[in-house]
Motif scaffolding. Structure first.
Motif, PDB file in Angstrom:
ATOM      1  N   ARG A  15       1.599 -62.655  33.918  1.00 33.34           N
ATOM      2  CA  ARG A  15       0.934 -61.384  33.575  1.00 33.34           C
ATOM      3  C   ARG A  15       1.046 -60.380  34.726  1.00 33.34           C
ATOM      4  N   ASP A  16       0.376 -60.640  35.839  1.00 33.00           N
ATOM      5  CA  ASP A  16       0.359 -59.655  36.938  1.00 33.00           C
ATOM      6  C   ASP A  16       1.759 -59.508  37.538  1.00 33.00           C
ATOM      7  N   GLN A  19       4.162 -57.646  34.796  1.00 34.67           N
ATOM      8  CA  GLN A  19       3.756 -56.306  34.339  1.00 34.67           C
ATOM      9  C   GLN A  19       4.268 -55.196  35.253  1.00 34.67           C
ATOM     10  N   PHE A  50      -2.918 -58.468  26.347  1.00 29.17           N
ATOM     11  CA  PHE A  50      -2.923 -57.798  25.041  1.00 29.17           C
ATOM     12  C   PHE A  50      -3.413 -56.371  25.241  1.00 29.17           C
ATOM     13  N   ASN A  52      -2.167 -52.026  25.473  1.00 25.09           N
ATOM     14  CA  ASN A  52      -1.303 -51.146  24.704  1.00 25.09           C
ATOM     15  C   ASN A  52       0.133 -51.242  25.255  1.00 25.09           C
ATOM     16  N   ASN A  83      -9.903 -54.400  25.291  1.00 23.97           N
ATOM     17  CA  ASN A  83     -10.777 -53.859  24.244  1.00 23.97           C
ATOM     18  C   ASN A  83     -10.733 -54.775  23.010  1.00 23.97           C
ATOM     19  N   ARG A  85      -9.266 -54.409  20.161  1.00 25.19           N
ATOM     20  CA  ARG A  85      -7.908 -54.564  19.626  1.00 25.19           C
ATOM     21  C   ARG A  85      -7.169 -55.686  20.370  1.00 25.19           C
ATOM     22  N   ASN A 112      -6.241 -46.499  34.862  1.00 21.74           N
ATOM     23  CA  ASN A 112      -5.771 -47.804  34.371  1.00 21.74           C
ATOM     24  C   ASN A 112      -6.173 -48.063  32.935  1.00 21.74           C
ATOM     25  N   ASN A 114      -8.135 -45.554  31.075  1.00 24.73           N
ATOM     26  CA  ASN A 114      -8.383 -44.295  30.373  1.00 24.73           C
ATOM     27  C   ASN A 114      -9.859 -44.025  30.054  1.00 24.73           C
ATOM     28  N   SER A 143     -11.430 -54.651  39.794  1.00 26.97           N
ATOM     29  CA  SER A 143     -10.330 -54.175  40.636  1.00 26.97           C
ATOM     30  C   SER A 143     -10.847 -53.226  41.709  1.00 26.97           C
ATOM     31  N   THR A 179      -6.646 -54.929  44.667  1.00 29.01           N
ATOM     32  CA  THR A 179      -5.566 -54.407  43.835  1.00 29.01           C
ATOM     33  C   THR A 179      -4.370 -53.899  44.620  1.00 29.01           C
ATOM     34  N   HIS A 207      -8.751 -62.513  44.187  1.00 26.97           N
ATOM     35  CA  HIS A 207      -7.447 -62.082  43.665  1.00 26.97           C
ATOM     36  C   HIS A 207      -6.846 -61.122  44.686  1.00 26.97           C
TER      37      HIS A 207
END
Ligand code: HMG
Ligand code: MG
Length: 302
Positions: A15-16, A19, A50, A52, A83, A85, A112, A114, A143, A179, A207
């Motif tokens: 993932r990280d 991306q 998951f 956008n 979110n 979704r 990040n 919005n 973060s 971050t 992290h």
């Protein structure tokens, strides 16, 4: 030093790591890579997000990846969700754990995801609660804990306020994100001392990004304060595309090297880890930046 005997390394590379790569990795290669990671002894792998796909096109194949990997019972397969979704996608793909995320600084939160920090709470609260009802464990990331690419210094009070809210909604574990890799060991001690006055150490993970080479030093301070969960990405890939200047995560292979040398158990097999890193190098057509992989390459060329 007051060292722990056992540490859980949480692999966030799929993932990280991915991306932040310009180059797209084929879906079948990601699946094969995650299957290799599953053979290394890791017990936790964050496999995708998951979000956008217009924001993070590199992980647009989240459902396919999550549905196609070979799962092992003793491994937690997690995914990031921003979110409702995203939660729907994660539940459809039946990941074991979902991770929500937000920032301790307003500007990074806005860039990040919005939204302002206060507008993010009503989005994440139902995601966390519905995730739990669906039988998933839920992790929370904060973060910019040690500094924001837009605002600079971030106050400990902002970190504590966001952490408090996320725990109050039911997250099981909180991962504190550096971050953009600006943290130093003294700062880690200061922030963690305050965090640990409020939350149990078993429920805190660190992290670290290694932008300025301080990640392992920071790990040592956190270990000394009793932290046993650390996020890292194999080969040192990683970074948030919405945090200018962010670069690679602490490398799993470097973290493993240090912990193994100190007699701290992680359950990870070094050779299998290196094999998985070599596989990714081949598929990406580039060298991974970790110290361990540099050392491995110099062994071959010698
Ligand atoms: P938004 O544009 O405000 O979303 O983005 P919206 O709710 O207004 O919806 C706009 C459109 O997006 C709609 O589609 C939605 O359906 C769609 P349209 O009607 O226009 O066709 N949409 C989605 N599509 C797929 N999956 C979803 C989703 N949600 C909405 N989940 C949003 C808000 C949060 C979605 C966006 O800002 C986003 O995806 N951000 C993700 C950014 C990201 O992934 N950053 C990197 C991860 S965080 C990180 O790396 C830090 C960490 O490693 C810790 C550390 O190092 O500190 C975790
Ligand atoms: Mg990160």
């Amino acid at each position: 030093m007051n060292l722990q005997k056992k540490v859980t390394i949480k692999e966030v590379g799929p993932r990280d790591g991915l991306q932040n790569e310009k180059q797209m990795i084929q879906t079948e290669d990601k699946i094969e890579w995650i299957n290799m990671l599953s053979e290394t002894g890791l017990t936790y792998i964050e496999i995708t997000s998951f979000v956008n796909p217009r924001w993070i096109p590199q992980l647009a194949d989240a459902v396919q990846v999550a549905k196609s990997i070979k799962r092992k019972n003793d491994i937690t397969y997690a995914a990031l969700v921003p979110n409702e979704r995203g939660l729907e996608g994660a539940l459809e793909a039946n990941v074991d754990e979902v991770a929500v995320f937000m920032s301790a600084s307003e500007t990074h939160n806005l860039k990040n995801i919005n939204k302002s920090i206060s507008d993010t709470y009503p989005v994440l609260k139902p995601v966390i609660q519905e995730g739990i009802v669906a039988g998933k464990s839920v992790r929370g990331y904060v973060s910019t804990v040690f500094g924001c690419p837009y605002e600079g210094e971030v106050s400990i009070d902002s970190v504590l306020a966001v952490s408090e809210q996320l725990f109050s909604y039911g997250i099981e574990e909180l991962s504190l994100g550096d971050t953009i890799g600006v943290a130093n060991p003294k700062q880690v001690e200061e922030v963690l001392t305050e965090v640990l006055k409020r939350f149990p150490r078993e429920r805190i993970a660190m992290h670290f990004h290694n932008t300025r080479g301080t990640a392992l030093a920071n790990v040592l301070v956190a270990l000394n304060l009793g932290i046993t969960n650390f996020d890292s990405a194999l080969g040192g890939l990683g970074g948030c595309p919405y945090a200018p200047g962010a670069s690679g995560n602490l490398a799993t292979d470097d973290l493993h090297y240090m912990l193994a040398g100190m007699g701290i158990e992680t359950g990870i097999n070094k050779e299998k880890l290196i094999q998985a890193a070599r596989f990714l190098e081949e598929k990406m057509g580039k060298e991974l930046p970790s110290h361990t992989m540099q050392t491995e390459r110099s062994k071959i060329s010698n």
